[in-house]
Design a protein around this motif. Structure first.
Motif, PDB file in Angstrom:
ATOM      1  N   ALA A  25     -85.946  45.370  61.004  1.00 37.36           N
ATOM      2  CA  ALA A  25     -84.910  46.016  61.804  1.00 37.36           C
ATOM      3  C   ALA A  25     -85.509  46.682  63.038  1.00 37.36           C
ATOM      4  CB  ALA A  25     -84.182  47.052  60.949  1.00 37.36           C
ATOM      5  N   SER A  26     -86.645  47.371  62.826  1.00 30.72           N
ATOM      6  CA  SER A  26     -87.219  48.080  63.969  1.00 30.72           C
ATOM      7  C   SER A  26     -87.782  47.107  64.995  1.00 30.72           C
ATOM      8  CB  SER A  26     -88.286  49.069  63.487  1.00 30.72           C
ATOM      9  OG  SER A  26     -89.557  48.501  63.554  1.00 30.72           O
TER      10      SER A  26
ATOM     11  N   ARG B  43     -86.594  44.120  65.702  1.00 29.12           N
ATOM     12  CA  ARG B  43     -85.507  43.471  66.445  1.00 29.12           C
ATOM     13  C   ARG B  43     -85.134  44.273  67.691  1.00 29.12           C
ATOM     14  NH1 ARG B  43     -84.386  39.073  64.033  1.00 29.12           N
ATOM     15  NH2 ARG B  43     -84.271  38.927  61.771  1.00 29.12           N
ATOM     16  N   ALA B  44     -85.412  45.587  67.581  1.00 29.00           N
ATOM     17  CA  ALA B  44     -85.071  46.440  68.719  1.00 29.00           C
ATOM     18  C   ALA B  44     -86.110  46.356  69.829  1.00 29.00           C
ATOM     19  CB  ALA B  44     -84.946  47.889  68.234  1.00 29.00           C
ATOM     20  N   ARG B  45     -87.209  45.672  69.576  1.00 29.99           N
ATOM     21  CA  ARG B  45     -88.270  45.642  70.595  1.00 29.99           C
ATOM     22  C   ARG B  45     -88.209  44.319  71.357  1.00 29.99           C
ATOM     23  NH1 ARG B  45     -92.877  49.491  68.596  1.00 29.99           N
ATOM     24  NH2 ARG B  45     -93.736  48.958  70.613  1.00 29.99           N
ATOM     25  N   PRO B  46     -88.022  44.365  72.656  1.00 36.33           N
ATOM     26  CA  PRO B  46     -87.857  43.136  73.436  1.00 36.33           C
ATOM     27  C   PRO B  46     -89.132  42.300  73.504  1.00 36.33           C
ATOM     28  CG  PRO B  46     -87.962  45.064  74.868  1.00 36.33           C
ATOM     29  CD  PRO B  46     -87.881  45.586  73.477  1.00 36.33           C
TER      30      PRO B  46
END
Ligand SMILES: Nc1ncnc2c1ncn2[C@@H]1O[C@H](COP(=O)(O)OP(=O)(O)OP(=O)(O)O)[C@@H](O)[C@H]1O
Ligand SMILES: [Mg+2]
Lengths: 820, 217
Positions: free
Chosen positions: A515-516, A518-521
């Motif tokens: 989850a974490s 996925r937030a990082r481009p």
């Protein structure tokens, strides 16, 4: 007896007068014994380490009962089984950290512990109490105690606070293992009342069937005579042994030529001895004793050198064994008496074998035969025809074995036959080359040069053979190693396609991490993966689950594949098989492979074969979704990441901080690559070191042959000198001759070396490790070796030539007068 | 001391048979010195080799102090050479890796009869006193020959066999060496059989026998 001693003294007086010959002989003996015994020492050390590991009852040498569903089970089952008449003994195993280092903690129950599971002498009848009764004892290998920096009786605390019993040293144990009473271990591991497995003593009285006592809780695992480690590392050791034997043979070449010359020179002495009343039987026995004395003297020095070589190579060998196979080999060399005895015996047997022809001449000695001008070198000449025939026979045999045989041993046999055949063919080839030169010359001096060189050939041929062999082996091994490093880098890029590898602590944490991320481009892809240990065809193997992604499609190192291989895998029907496994089970793309999984037999279509260098286990790769369906109970904690360039290091730092993952659970591609490359470099460092030794031994062989030859050459040169050729001219001719013959030999060695390389890559390596490297030729490497060989020959010929130039005229006169 | 009866020896090769000895009979009594003469190729060396047991006769008998040599095997013949014979043959030279002193002593040592007083006397008589530590290659031909005689006599053999011991020496040196040898032979009381071309040297010995066409005349 006394008579024998006097005769021995007379025989030995020769060596005192010819120290150079003695040095040569000793150099041959020492190098032969040293390399052979050094390699044997390494092998023995490794085997002893495997035995130690097996002796720690973790090994599979004892039959045992293990949990069917979980890694530990209740100790009540032990009590039930004992009551039912099963001779079982409980063991619990786990990891403890002491001073930050991980150790394997084993808890045993000494009263019921089966004798065949490993000897633990310290827990004899008298010491039983001190082991069980508080504070108890923790048995460790000397290495473990040294690593922790303690003395016997010291008390250590595990890093989580639990106090270990006082340490006691037990030499038989493997390093990294701590053995305590089972009660202590349960306390230290925080597993009260649990056990990991039950060791089964030889079953004498038939106990009731297992299921009747424990239901389906436990599974019976039969004893293995060989440990897994032994099986996996066999080929590695065979490789080492082959090198040792090769060096041994090269060393014996030197012994052969030194003994041949010394005996030739002593023939008149033997005759005088016989004339003065020494019976032939006495003479033969004393000569034999002399050889044995020399063999043992040389052997002893060789042993010491062998020990030093082994000690120097051990760290590399230990590191590569650990890196490749996970085998722990202890770092201190401990050698049993059988090593000493075997090495001395090898030295003695080798010396006798190398001296066989000389000994035969002494046995057949006729007292009256006047010193004929028929010398050792000329007798070699007669062999030329035979040698040619033998060479052809050996090469034919090599091809036959190559076609028929399939084992690693037969692979080495091909190599040995090829090398021996080539060595035997060398003098024949050189003779032909020189004869062509002689035919095409016009000038008398040039004709004489060719003809005279031909005459020198028999005396030089042994040294040239040694040079040929050493060069060829060097070219072969060098080509193999360089081919490997060239292939390896590209292959690693393919196999370690993802940029970062993650193995979370639990499924829940894996979900958090995902989850974490996925937030990082900068994370361009998250590729879930899986790994399971299974057995295929009786061999340990791994199953990899791969996500369907360009990362793999583009880079995975496929060797052979069917069209649509990746689509086939994606559909859950296809499987990629590692080269090793494919070779072992004779699998081809398009065939089928049945894999037993927890959910039953899984029948797969073989879509492709891929390279998996250096992995002793078999491996297959399937689609991750299909994998999860077939192995539903495995934690889903593994994934690979693709990350934008330049963002990897900050990402890893962040993840380390956030999720507390150590190196074993979070690693980036470049670190892994470095690690793998290091392991392989160390493996080949051993080979390269042995290779250098072999070349060195060949150089010594060349030098000594030239020195001994120059001795017997003098009578032939002395008349030329008497006729008015200056010593300088003579020296120049000698130099030119030797260098040109050595050059022809080296040129012949290059193609032979490439053939050896092909044999190593396509036959020996495939049979030893199951994988085949692409074959590359490295012209620069060849040129370099050629240069080294010519330099070695130049150095070798320089000493006798300078000696010739400096020789006092008086010495030449005496030779001229004496040797007519 | 030495008694030879009807001794025959033929060398056979693929092309020819050379009957070298065709029934040789001769004797040498204890303490007697005998010169064996004959043309080159007459068989002198062959006869000495047979007496020394280095080669085997085709027929006849050789008795050395009542031991029949022709009937013995290699081991016993070697023992006879070691214990009862001194040989001064050209092809059985000194041992190049031993010093003069060791060369002198070595036959008596392997025979287990080393007598250092006797050896010192020999050294003195042969005039080798200041050469003892030299190696054979550092000696002249006459010196080498004197060492060879010393080695042969060091065991005090009852019979000394010499095959042209002075062949390579000039006349004066040859006379010298022969004198010393004869003197020592007289002192030890051993029998002496010497093959030689030289009538001059032969005349110095007690008796002279001549070998021709395979027979003693
Ligand atoms: N090993 C041999 N094989 C064949 N013939 C031999 C052999 N040894 C000697 N002869 C021959 O036997 C004959 C006798 O040789 P022998 O050496 O005994 O002669 P000799 O009297 O000692 O001669 P010289 O005075 O030249 O030394 C010669 O014709 C010789 O050619
Ligand atoms: Mg003669």
């Amino acid at each position: 007896m006394k008579q024998g001693c006097w005769i021995l003294a007379v025989l030995l007086s020769h060596w005192r007068r010819h120290p150079l010959q003695l040095t040569t002989l000793m150099a041959g003996l020492i190098s032969a014994t040293a390399l052979w015994s050094g390699v044997e020492a390494l092998n023995q050390q490794a085997r002893a380490s495997y035995d130690r590991a097996a002796a720690v009852f973790g090994g599979s040498r004892t039959a045992m009962l293990v949990g069917q569903r979980s890694s530990t089970f209740s100790q009540q089952l032990f009590i039930d089984l004992r009551r039912a008449g099963w001779q079982v003994s409980p063991v619990i195993e786990g990891r403890v950290r002491i001073q930050g280092r991980p150790f394997r903690l084993l808890g045993i129950e000494p009263v019921t512990f089966p004798a065949q599971a490993g000897t633990v002498p310290a827990i004899g009848k008298s010491d039983l109490k001190s082991f069980i009764a508080p504070p108890g004892e923790a048995l460790v290998a000397p290495e473990t105690l040294a690593a922790l920096g303690g003395t016997e009786g010291a008390v250590f605390r595990a890093d989580d606070g639990g106090a270990l019993p006082p340490f006691k040293v037990q030499a038989e144990l493997a390093p990294g293992v701590v053995i305590v009473d089972i009660g202590q271990a349960q306390r230290l591991l925080h597993l009260p009342g649990r056990i990991s497995r039950l060791l089964v003593d030889n079953i004498r009285n038939r106990p009731p069937p297992l299921e009747a006592v424990t239901g389906d809780m436990l599974k019976y695992v039969a004893a293995d005579s060989e440990t897994d480690l032994e099986r996996l590392t066999d080929s590695f050791h065979l490789n080492l042994s082959a090198f040792g034997l090769l060096s041994f043979l090269v060393g014996l070449f030197i012994v052969y030529s030194a003994v041949g010359l010394a005996f030739e020179q002593r023939m008149p002495m033997f005759r005088t001895l016989r004339a003065c009343g020494v019976s032939s039987r006495t003479l033969n026995s004393v000569v034999l004793i002399e050889l044995l004395v020399l063999a043992i003297a040389g052997g002893l020095i060789g042993l010491v050198c062998g020990y030093l070589i082994a000690a120097a190579l051990l760290p590399n060998v230990a590191a590569s064994l650990h890196g490749l196979y996970g085998a722990r080999v202890s770092g201190a060399l401990v050698l049993g008496p059988e090593w000493w005895i075997a090495s001395l015996a090898m030295s003695a047997v080798g010396t006798l074998a190398a001296s066989a022809t000389s000994l035969l001449k002494v046995i057949r000695l006729s007292v009256l035969a006047a010193a004929k001008p028929y010398t050792w070198q000329q007798s070699q000449r007669r062999w030329l025809g035979w040698q040619g025939l033998m060479a052809v026979a050996m090469l034919v045999a090599a091809i036959t074995v190559l076609m028929v045989g399939g084992s690693l041993i037969s692979g080495f046999a091909v190599l040995a036959l090829l090398l021996l055949g080539a060595a035997l063919a060398l003098p024949v080839l050189l003779e032909a080359v020189l004869r062509i030169g002689e035919r095409n010359s016009r000038q008398p001096l040039v004709i004489w040069f060719w003809a005279d060189s031909r005459q020198q050939l028999p005396g030089l041929s042994l040294a040239l053979m040694a040079l040929l062999l050493a060069l060829a082996v060097n070219v072969g091994v060098g080509t193999m190693v360089e081919s490997f490093s060239k292939t390896f880098a590209a292959w690693l890029d393919g196999r370690l396609a993802a940029d970062v590898y993650v193995n979370a602590l639990s499924d829940a944490q894996a979900r958090d991490i995902e989850a974490s991320l996925r937030a990082r481009p900068e994370v361009t892809a998250i590729l879930p993966s899986g790994r399971a240990e299974i057995e295929i065809g009786g061999w340990p193997a791994e199953v990899l689950g791969l996500a369907d992604h360009a990362t793999y499609r583009d880079r995975w190192p496929l060797l052979e594949s069917q069209p649509n291989a990746w689509d086939n895998v994606k559909a859950g029907e296809g499987v990629l098989v590692s080269e090793q496994l494919a070779r072992r089970l004779k699998l081809r793309p398009g065939g089928r492979l049945d894999v037993s999984t927890p959910t039953g037999i899984w029948s797969l279509h073989i879509a492709a074969i891929y390279a998996d260098y250096g992995n002793p286990k078999g491996q297959i790769a399937v689609d991750i979704d299909a994998f999860r369906g077939r192995f539903p109970n495995l934690p889903r904690t593994r994934f690979g990441l693709r990350v934008s360039p330049g963002k990897i290091a900050p990402l890893i730092d962040d993840m380390r901080r956030e999720f507390r993952l150590d190196e074993s659970r979070l690693s980036d591609q470049s670190t892994l690559k470095l690690e793998s490359t290091r392991i392989f470099n160390r493996t080949f460092a051993v080979t390269a070191a042995l290779n250098t030794f072999t070349l060195g031994v060949a150089g010594v062989a060349l030098l000594t042959s030239l020195l001994t030859l120059s001795h017997s050459r003098l009578p032939q040169l002395a008349p030329l000198w008497a006729l008015g050729v200056t010593r300088r001219q003579l020296a120049g001719i000698e130099l030119l001759r030797t260098i040109s013959i050595a050059f022809i030999t080296a040129m012949l060695a290059l193609p032979l070396g490439l053939l050896v390389a092909w044999c190593l890559i396509a036959v020996v390596n495939v049979r030893a490790f199951g994988w085949r490297l692409p074959f590359h030729v490295f012209p620069l490497h060849l040129a370099e070796l050629l240069g080294v060989a010519m330099l070695a020959s130049l150095l070798a010929v320089l000493i006798p030539v300078v000696r010739l130039m400096r020789m006092a005229p008086a010495a030449l006169i005496r030779i001229f007068a004496n040797e007519r | 001391m030495l008694d030879i009866q009807n001794l025959t020896k033929t060398y056979s090769s693929a092309q020819e048979h050379i009957a070298v000895l065709r029934g040789v009979c001769m004797y040498v009594s204890a303490g007697e010195s005998v010169a064996l003469t004959g043309e080159s190729g007459s068989g002198k060396s062959t006869l000495l080799h047979l007496i020394a047991g280095l080669d085997e006769a085709d027929g006849g008998s050789i008795r050395i102090a009542d031991t029949e040599v022709t009937a013995l095997g290699d081991r016993d013949r070697a023992a006879i050479r070691r214990d009862r014979l001194g040989l001064v043959f050209q092809q059985f030279n000194l041992i190049p890796s031993l010093t003069v002193a060791d060369n002198l002593a070595f036959q008596s040592r392997i025979a287990g009869r080393h007598d250092s007083r006797w050896q010192n006397e020999l050294v003195e008589r042969l005039g080798l006193g200041n050469l003892l530590e030299r190696y054979p290659e550092q000696l002249s031909g006459g010196q080498q020959q004197r060492v060879a005689i010393g080695r042969a006599l060091a065991v005090r053999p009852p019979l000394l066999l010499a095959d042209e011991p002075t062949g390579n020496l000039d006349e004066a040196t040859a006379d010298d060496v022969t004198d010393i040898a004869l003197d020592l032979v007289k002192r030890t009381g051993c029998a002496f059989l010497m093959a030689t071309h030289s009538t001059r040297l032969a005349a110095r010995l007690d008796r002279k026998v001549r070998l021709s066409t395979g027979l003693i005349s």
